[in-house]
Design an enzyme around this catalytic site. Structure first.
Site, PDB file in Angstrom:
ATOM      1  N   GLY A  71     -43.237 -13.481   1.604  1.00 62.52           N
ATOM      2  CA  GLY A  71     -43.231 -13.886   3.011  1.00 62.52           C
ATOM      3  C   GLY A  71     -43.208 -12.689   3.928  1.00 62.52           C
ATOM      4  O   GLY A  71     -43.424 -11.547   3.478  1.00 62.52           O
ATOM      5  N   ASN A  72     -42.983 -12.936   5.190  1.00 65.40           N
ATOM      6  CA  ASN A  72     -42.857 -11.830   6.139  1.00 65.40           C
ATOM      7  C   ASN A  72     -41.833 -12.213   7.205  1.00 65.40           C
ATOM      8  O   ASN A  72     -41.299 -13.319   7.198  1.00 65.40           O
ATOM      9  CB  ASN A  72     -44.227 -11.473   6.746  1.00 65.40           C
ATOM     10  CG  ASN A  72     -44.814 -12.612   7.531  1.00 65.40           C
ATOM     11  OD1 ASN A  72     -44.292 -12.991   8.584  1.00 65.40           O
ATOM     12  ND2 ASN A  72     -45.896 -13.197   7.018  1.00 65.40           N
ATOM     13  N   ARG A  73     -41.587 -11.301   8.115  1.00 66.48           N
ATOM     14  CA  ARG A  73     -40.467 -11.479   9.044  1.00 66.48           C
ATOM     15  C   ARG A  73     -40.814 -12.247  10.303  1.00 66.48           C
ATOM     16  O   ARG A  73     -40.007 -12.352  11.217  1.00 66.48           O
ATOM     17  CB  ARG A  73     -39.911 -10.114   9.444  1.00 66.48           C
ATOM     18  CG  ARG A  73     -39.322  -9.353   8.296  1.00 66.48           C
ATOM     19  CD  ARG A  73     -38.746  -8.038   8.766  1.00 66.48           C
ATOM     20  NE  ARG A  73     -38.415  -7.178   7.643  1.00 66.48           N
ATOM     21  CZ  ARG A  73     -37.314  -7.292   6.936  1.00 66.48           C
ATOM     22  NH1 ARG A  73     -36.434  -8.232   7.239  1.00 66.48           N
ATOM     23  NH2 ARG A  73     -37.078  -6.482   5.923  1.00 66.48           N
ATOM     24  N   SER A  74     -42.002 -12.790  10.404  1.00 64.65           N
ATOM     25  CA  SER A  74     -42.376 -13.502  11.638  1.00 64.65           C
ATOM     26  C   SER A  74     -41.476 -14.722  11.866  1.00 64.65           C
ATOM     27  O   SER A  74     -41.225 -15.501  10.951  1.00 64.65           O
ATOM     28  CB  SER A  74     -43.835 -13.957  11.547  1.00 64.65           C
ATOM     29  OG  SER A  74     -44.104 -14.843  12.597  1.00 64.65           O
ATOM     30  N   ALA A 100     -48.478 -14.716  11.501  1.00 65.27           N
ATOM     31  CA  ALA A 100     -48.561 -13.584  10.573  1.00 65.27           C
ATOM     32  C   ALA A 100     -48.928 -14.190   9.222  1.00 65.27           C
ATOM     33  O   ALA A 100     -48.083 -14.772   8.534  1.00 65.27           O
ATOM     34  CB  ALA A 100     -47.227 -12.859  10.511  1.00 65.27           C
TER      35      ALA A 100
END
Ligand code: CTP
Length: 401
Positions: free
Chosen positions: A212-215, A278
């Site tokens: 995943g990512n931090r968005s 993102a």
């Protein structure tokens, strides 16, 4: 924001009363408790039974045939907010002068809750100096005015006077409930269909883990909410928590593939697409049904590219106005390059490594790039303010001269 809130829906006698039923439904769907009050002439356009079926309670129609001794003060005191939709010229005039000769106006006078008014009438009546004077009086009294729009009117005429769509009224109510000062709401995105993507996608590694990512989805949420409050019809395709408001149609997704499918199947129908999500560029292949075990040794995870959602839209023959985002670290040269190479109309670049900018913050410092590489750097702003300026910029671009 509307969940559990007590909303009094006042309906006066205009053709747009039929839209009040839909508004009531939107409010109920958003979790509000709705009670309606109608004028006698509203009953010519909308059946009380319809509102009763939607709200679960029979609307108040008169002072006299109620069980309660004082239906208008009961309702007025009960309300967290009141909305009058449609508001005819007569209703606006009575409100402005405090002439409570029907139960709807009496309720509006008896409440201390914020009041939202959605005018609906013929152009001549709306533009009449008396009506304009009355509207000014209501604004000065702290009443939120939403609309009217220009469009088709009763009897085949067109012009200013058409009641705004229920979604814009819901957005105005949310603003009023949040304690915003009264204003005449500008509905410069009325008639626009808009699609926004938001959040960070999650690509499963196994049934319990993901890449995943931090968005956080906050920027995309702000863009969607701003568009809805300016009258647009908004679809938000998100991998994060949607805004608490209800004026936006939300499609929740998890993976890049789901976001691509949801976006591509809807985008042909919209005027503007803003891809603030993102999206993971890669995903693990061959995800199994069972969890990877530590005891099985270090796993080898093969990856493959995900679909490029933006490229798919850029390649469409009749693509909508297209806005991309680029989260960069350090130099924004990558954002400028993407603006010129990706086939977008605008690209919003930000340096997510800077304090106060990028993922999960409430502020953002962005630079806007055009497809020819020109740029405009904005100061550090709240995300709702960035959203406001972005929509202003898009409207400027779409209406040359
Ligand atoms: N985007 C998309 N589909 C993807 C990846 C990105 O639609 N699979 C969109 C994003 O929503 C954003 C824009 O493309 O609006 C740019 O995303 P970004 O990740 O910065 O672009 P990339 O081409 O992946 O650039 P990078 O070289 O930085 O990885």
């Amino acid at each position: 924001m509307l969940a559990g809130r007590r909303i009094v829906l006042g309906v006066s006698g205009g053709v747009a009363a039929y839209k009040a039923a839909y508004l009531a439904r939107r409010l109920v769907e958003a979790g509000a408790v709705v009670r309606a009050v109608m004028t006698q002439s509203a009953g010519q356009f909308l059946g009380a039974q319809t509102l009763a079926a939607i709200t679960g309670e029979h609307p108040v129609e008169d002072f006299w045939d109620e069980v309660e001794v004082s239906p208008h003060t009961d309702l007025g005191q009960w309300a967290d907010a009141m909305v009058i939709a449609p508001a005819t010229a007569a209703t606006i005039a009575k409100l402005a002068t405090g002439l409570s000769d029907n139960v709807l106006i009496a309720t509006a006078l008896a409440t201390e809750a914020p009041l939202v008014v959605a005018p609906a009438m013929h152009t001549e009546m709306w533009e009449n100096a008396a009506t304009q004077r009355n509207v000014e009086t209501l604004l000065a009294d702290g009443v939120m005015i939403v609309g009217p729009l220009s469009g088709a009117l009763a009897g085949g005429d067109t012009g200013p006077g058409r009641m705004v769509e229920p979604e814009a009224i819901v957005a105005a109510l949310e603003e009023a409930l949040a304690g915003a000062p009264a204003r005449a709401r500008v509905l410069d995105l009325a008639g626009y269909k808009v699609l926004v993507t938001a959040g960070g996608t999650r690509e499963p590694i196994d049934p319990v883990r993901f890449i995943g990512n931090r968005s956080s989805g906050k920027m995309g949420n702000a863009i969607a909410a701003e568009a809805a409050s300016r009258g647009a019809q908004v679809t938000l395709i998100t991998a994060a928590a949607p805004p608490s408001g209800s004026a936006v149609d939300v499609v929740s997704v998890e993976t890049a593939q789901q976001m691509a499918d949801a976006t591509w199947s809807r985008v042909a129908d919209v005027d503007v697409a803003i891809l603030a999500a993102a999206v993971a560029d890669f995903r693990p292949t061959g995800v199994g049904d069972s969890k990877l075990r530590r005891g099985d040794g270090l796993p080898v995870i093969d990856i493959e590219p995900t679909p490029d959602i933006l490229a798919g839209i850029a390649a469409m023959e009749n693509r909508p106005y297209l806005v991309g985002f680029a989260a960069e670290t350090g130099s924004l040269e990558g954002a400028r390059r993407k603006a010129t190479e990706k086939g977008v109309d605008l690209l919003v670049g930000n340096d997510v490594s800077r304090a106060g900018s990028g993922f999960a913050t409430d502020t953002n410092e962005v630079t806007i790039y055009t497809s020819s590489g020109e740029s405009d750097s904005w100061p550090l702003l709240s995300k709702p303010e960035v959203a406001r300026r972005l929509w202003d910029r898009i409207l400027e671009d779409r209406t040359p001269g």
